[in-house]
Design a protein around this motif. Sequence first.
Motif, PDB file in Angstrom:
ATOM      1  N   SER A   9       2.838  -1.186  -4.348  1.00 27.33           N
ATOM      2  CA  SER A   9       1.658  -0.385  -5.505  1.00 27.33           C
ATOM      3  C   SER A   9       0.915   0.968  -5.428  1.00 27.33           C
ATOM      4  CB  SER A   9       0.826  -0.781  -4.180  1.00 27.33           C
ATOM      5  OG  SER A   9       1.068  -2.177  -3.948  1.00 27.33           O
ATOM      6  N   ALA A  10       0.425   0.904  -6.121  1.00 25.30           N
ATOM      7  CA  ALA A  10      -0.061   2.393  -6.880  1.00 25.30           C
ATOM      8  C   ALA A  10      -0.618   3.317  -5.934  1.00 25.30           C
ATOM      9  CB  ALA A  10      -1.367   2.486  -8.478  1.00 25.30           C
ATOM     10  N   HIS A  11      -1.535   2.935  -4.800  1.00 17.58           N
ATOM     11  CA  HIS A  11      -1.204   3.598  -3.624  1.00 17.58           C
ATOM     12  C   HIS A  11      -0.689   4.510  -2.598  1.00 17.58           C
ATOM     13  CE1 HIS A  11      -1.832   0.376  -1.954  1.00 17.58           C
ATOM     14  NE2 HIS A  11      -2.156   0.549  -0.539  1.00 17.58           N
ATOM     15  N   ARG A  12       0.471   3.693  -2.553  1.00 15.54           N
ATOM     16  CA  ARG A  12       1.328   3.915  -1.750  1.00 15.54           C
ATOM     17  C   ARG A  12       2.527   4.847  -2.906  1.00 15.54           C
ATOM     18  NH1 ARG A  12       4.291  -1.361  -0.397  1.00 15.54           N
ATOM     19  NH2 ARG A  12       5.448  -0.070   1.277  1.00 15.54           N
ATOM     20  N   PRO A  13       3.045   6.405  -2.151  1.00 14.81           N
ATOM     21  CA  PRO A  13       4.320   6.902  -3.284  1.00 14.81           C
ATOM     22  C   PRO A  13       5.386   6.016  -3.391  1.00 14.81           C
ATOM     23  CG  PRO A  13       4.263   7.530  -0.416  1.00 14.81           C
ATOM     24  CD  PRO A  13       2.856   6.437  -0.557  1.00 14.81           C
ATOM     25  N   PHE A  14       5.927   6.155  -4.146  1.00 15.45           N
ATOM     26  CA  PHE A  14       6.479   5.910  -4.963  1.00 15.45           C
ATOM     27  C   PHE A  14       7.995   5.422  -3.864  1.00 15.45           C
ATOM     28  CE2 PHE A  14       9.936   3.642  -7.354  1.00 15.45           C
ATOM     29  CZ  PHE A  14       9.344   2.132  -7.686  1.00 15.45           C
ATOM     30  N   LEU A  15       8.447   6.767  -4.511  1.00 13.09           N
ATOM     31  CA  LEU A  15       9.487   6.998  -4.339  1.00 13.09           C
ATOM     32  C   LEU A  15      10.311   7.416  -2.508  1.00 13.09           C
ATOM     33  CD1 LEU A  15      10.113   9.951  -6.687  1.00 13.09           C
ATOM     34  CD2 LEU A  15      11.405   7.371  -6.618  1.00 13.09           C
ATOM     35  N   ALA A  16       8.992   7.234  -1.864  1.00 12.20           N
ATOM     36  CA  ALA A  16       8.909   7.316  -0.381  1.00 12.20           C
ATOM     37  C   ALA A  16       8.811   6.154   0.121  1.00 12.20           C
ATOM     38  CB  ALA A  16       8.254   8.443   0.407  1.00 12.20           C
ATOM     39  N   THR A  17       7.939   5.360  -0.489  1.00 14.51           N
ATOM     40  CA  THR A  17       8.509   3.985  -0.093  1.00 14.51           C
ATOM     41  C   THR A  17       9.317   3.202  -0.951  1.00 14.51           C
ATOM     42  OG1 THR A  17       6.167   3.506  -0.576  1.00 14.51           O
ATOM     43  CG2 THR A  17       7.438   1.637  -0.224  1.00 14.51           C
ATOM     44  N   LEU A  18      10.022   3.502  -1.603  1.00 12.45           N
ATOM     45  CA  LEU A  18      11.415   2.815  -2.130  1.00 12.45           C
ATOM     46  C   LEU A  18      12.564   3.757  -0.933  1.00 12.45           C
ATOM     47  CD1 LEU A  18      13.412   1.777  -3.905  1.00 12.45           C
ATOM     48  CD2 LEU A  18      13.368   4.295  -5.450  1.00 12.45           C
ATOM     49  N   ALA A  19      12.559   4.403  -0.496  1.00 13.35           N
ATOM     50  CA  ALA A  19      13.760   5.157   0.223  1.00 13.35           C
ATOM     51  C   ALA A  19      13.942   4.685   1.435  1.00 13.35           C
ATOM     52  CB  ALA A  19      13.661   6.719   0.281  1.00 13.35           C
ATOM     53  N   ALA A  20      12.454   4.645   2.327  1.00 14.60           N
ATOM     54  CA  ALA A  20      12.202   3.635   3.285  1.00 14.60           C
ATOM     55  C   ALA A  20      12.629   2.539   3.566  1.00 14.60           C
ATOM     56  CB  ALA A  20      10.509   3.602   4.120  1.00 14.60           C
ATOM     57  N   GLY A  21      12.498   1.328   2.309  1.00 18.53           N
ATOM     58  CA  GLY A  21      12.842   0.490   2.264  1.00 18.53           C
ATOM     59  C   GLY A  21      14.006   0.493   2.345  1.00 18.53           C
ATOM     60  N   GLU A 286       5.822  -7.150  -3.060  1.00 24.07           N
ATOM     61  CA  GLU A 286       5.980  -5.872  -2.620  1.00 24.07           C
ATOM     62  C   GLU A 286       7.040  -5.714  -2.183  1.00 24.07           C
ATOM     63  OE1 GLU A 286       3.073  -2.602  -2.379  1.00 24.07           O
ATOM     64  OE2 GLU A 286       2.873  -4.085  -2.741  1.00 24.07           O
ATOM     65  N   TRP A 287       6.877  -4.491  -2.120  1.00 25.79           N
ATOM     66  CA  TRP A 287       8.538  -3.464  -1.790  1.00 25.79           C
ATOM     67  C   TRP A 287       8.298  -3.008  -1.036  1.00 25.79           C
ATOM     68  CZ3 TRP A 287      13.671  -3.420  -2.045  1.00 25.79           C
ATOM     69  CH2 TRP A 287      14.546  -2.875  -1.372  1.00 25.79           C
ATOM     70  N   PRO A 288       8.524  -2.982   0.274  1.00 22.93           N
ATOM     71  CA  PRO A 288      10.447  -3.307   0.858  1.00 22.93           C
ATOM     72  C   PRO A 288       9.750  -4.640   1.295  1.00 22.93           C
ATOM     73  CG  PRO A 288       9.072  -1.571   2.890  1.00 22.93           C
ATOM     74  CD  PRO A 288       8.367  -1.006   1.518  1.00 22.93           C
ATOM     75  N   PRO A 289       9.953  -5.691   1.491  1.00 21.05           N
ATOM     76  CA  PRO A 289      10.064  -7.240   1.603  1.00 21.05           C
ATOM     77  C   PRO A 289      10.335  -7.328   3.409  1.00 21.05           C
ATOM     78  CG  PRO A 289      12.221  -7.327   0.657  1.00 21.05           C
ATOM     79  CD  PRO A 289      11.869  -5.393   0.500  1.00 21.05           C
TER      80      PRO A 289
END
Length: 886
Positions: A9-21, A286-289
């Motif tokens: 989602s746009a309100h979540r930091p994309f790269l940080a959320t991707l790295a956390a997943g 939604e990422w991450p599952p």
Amino acid sequence: MKPKVYTISAHRPFLATLAAGLLDLVGADPIQLPRVTVLLPTRRAVRSLREVFLPVASGREPSRKPLLLPRMRAIGDLDADEIWVFDGSDEDLMVPPPISEVRRRLLLTRLVLRWGERRDELPLLPGQAATLAASLARLLDRAATEGASFGRIAELVPEGLAAHWHVVCRLLEILPQHWPRILAEEGALDAATRRNRLLERQAAIWCRSPPRHPVIAAGLIGGIPAVAELLSLIARLEQGAVILPGLDRSRDDAEWSAIEEDETHPQHLMAGLLRAFDLSAAEVGEWPPSSQDPIPARNFESLSDLPLFAARSRTAEQSHERDREGARSRRVRLVAEALRPAATTDAWRRLPAQPAATLDGMSRYDCASAQEEAVIIALLLRRKLETPGATAALITPDRELARRVAAELRRWDIDIDDSAGSPLNRTPPGVFLRLVLEMAASQLAPVPLLAALKHPLASGGLAPAVFRNLARRLEMAILGPRPAPGFVGLKAALRGESVELRRFAERLETCLGPLPQLLLADAVPLSRVVAAHIEAAERLAATATERGRERLWQEAAGEVAARFCHELIEAACNFPLQPGNHYPALFESLAASPVVRPVFGRHPRLAIWGLVEARLQQPDLVVLGGLNEGSWPPSPEHDPWMSRQMRRAFGIAVPERTIGIAAHDFAQALAAPEVALTRAARSEGAPTVPSRWLLRLDAVLRAVGLDGALKPDDTVRRAAEQIDRADEYRPLAAPEPRPPLAARPRQLSVTQIETWLRDPYAIYARHILGLKALDELDADPGRAELGTIIHRTLDAFCRCFPQSLPVDPEAELLRIGQEQFGPTLSRPGAWAFWWPRFVRIARWLIDLERVRRPSIIESLSECEGKWTLDTRGGPFTITGRADRID
């Protein structure tokens, strides 16, 4: 297999959320992370994701050791400058290399010139052909990117259209007829075509042999058929997944149908991807599952069966963060409503009221001018530094605004590079190369000459301070009308000057070498002119202790300039002979394309980004600057080759697609924790129109009961008003110079008495301060100097013949006039304007003298007289001079 497609989602930091997943994906086994392949849209996104991993991992486990990162690759974007393709495999080695952009431009220029020679009208000049070649190169890239074929060019122009479309069609036919053969001879491919082939080859490899480790494509939104096909394959791989940025899953099927038709919508390209995946937005997870069971540490299962992450206990701080994310989520939905397709905006009437907290963290500044906007943005960025560890960025497509903000930040010794870069011809080495060429092409006209000599890189083999001093003295020596062309005219203008200044002119002649003569040649090889141009620039850039190539080609801008010049010399080897005076326009057109980008950011917490650089990044404060129509969103580009109907028939996107991409960037940036929207009400004195997105946002805010709630921060506004205001205002009294009596002049001419009465400060400046107004540089021939020369000529004529006229008085007067004009006639302006006027005056005067001289005993010329007055301050003398007394 059902495609595995997720979104962040746009309100979540994309790269940080991707790295956390990804960290949760590998669990406790760090060895597994390097086996994951992550595909990202741009190289900047790759660098940013690399920097994000360590803070994300440290936040989870402070004592964790350094990480082995996943394989990260940039596979392509709609912006050609950011495209990166796979390499290193045997399959890749079979694909020809990309053709140099400079070489491609010159080859296309040569094609256009040949086409122009076959026309009945005047042939094209190389500079004009180079501009057309640049546009043709963009068309080639667009066609390759979107899979269009030039074999259908003839079908695009039916007989009923205007005649100019048929001319355009004939010009475009050179692409399918000649360009493939030229590329085959070069053994190269267009960069966009090569990228497509590599992506298609990678897809074929993965089809034959699916990867044994996870492959995740993140942050791509489509728009390139080859990329879309690869994403479709990755989504269906057992170990693959696609993560879309900011997909709006709240829209129903009817709205998605409207989005697919509206190319200006921010979700338009992702709608095309979903259609290729055969998925609806509701089916995207939604990422991450998430799951209740932890993932096995060393066992990569199919991502379709990826377990949920273990639920974690939430502290009070986490709960507060969740509340803030909830407010940002409501803001994202509000922005999505503002950007909905025009056909569905009637839904605004049914929007429920929203709390004022929805706009927490948002502010808007409508500034009076671009300078005020830059000051406010600089204050916003500077204030963010007061928060420890906080980051801030200006995002704008307006590079002039970016430069203004960077300049304003230097008030506080904050140095920031504009990561979007600058064209080569605006950087110091690019400007110097252009000025050297203009100086030689103008045959040493004063303005181009001094512009080149005063450039910081100019030194001419001397110490910089010595060279600057000589350049200033040269400027004083050539004030007034322009000298004759070339070094012959410059040396003639310096004939009465010092030996040092004349030697300086000889040094400049040595530095320029054969370049001025080559630019005057009727037919010259382009490679020879280019080599002479670069050699002249290097000689002129040398100092007494440093070679010119060491000064000219240093730092990032110098490296780009050196690469460009090297490619230009190689590419010009078989260019047809052209007149030398056509080279400056050709060089100017070619040098405008390369872009110089900073290698490293100068500030760790502040940044200035263009739209491409800002994608997938989310600092704590985002300032969206330049929100005016024509800037953000940009005006749809004018296509000289095809109308909108032709583009659709040809198979390439209409210009409105760029607005949709910019809208997606705008929507993503508005989801940052803090957002400031800025615009200038006037630009260069002309009123501006607010961005359509601002107007839509205002309409939605009125619909949800928040009209006028989006306000500026009064603290920042007041600081901007007072930043240049003095602490104390002390007006100075009007100047009243009262020099002592001993310093005042005791003798003035009659005409100066008149000046004294009209403007006493002129007398004060001239006779007491010793000031004299300088002549203009490269000035048009002035009446004052012409009058002085005519007075001297008539004075000499009267002294030679005071009583009777000679046998041929007109010839004698012209002879004396030539003597008095002297070197002045070497100046083109004097020869073109002054001498013809003097000839007319001489003819009129001799005709008059033949009538009057018989009744005149004698004529006296330039008779001087004076009158001394006794005053309380001592004698005061008034002088006068009579031009002639008969």
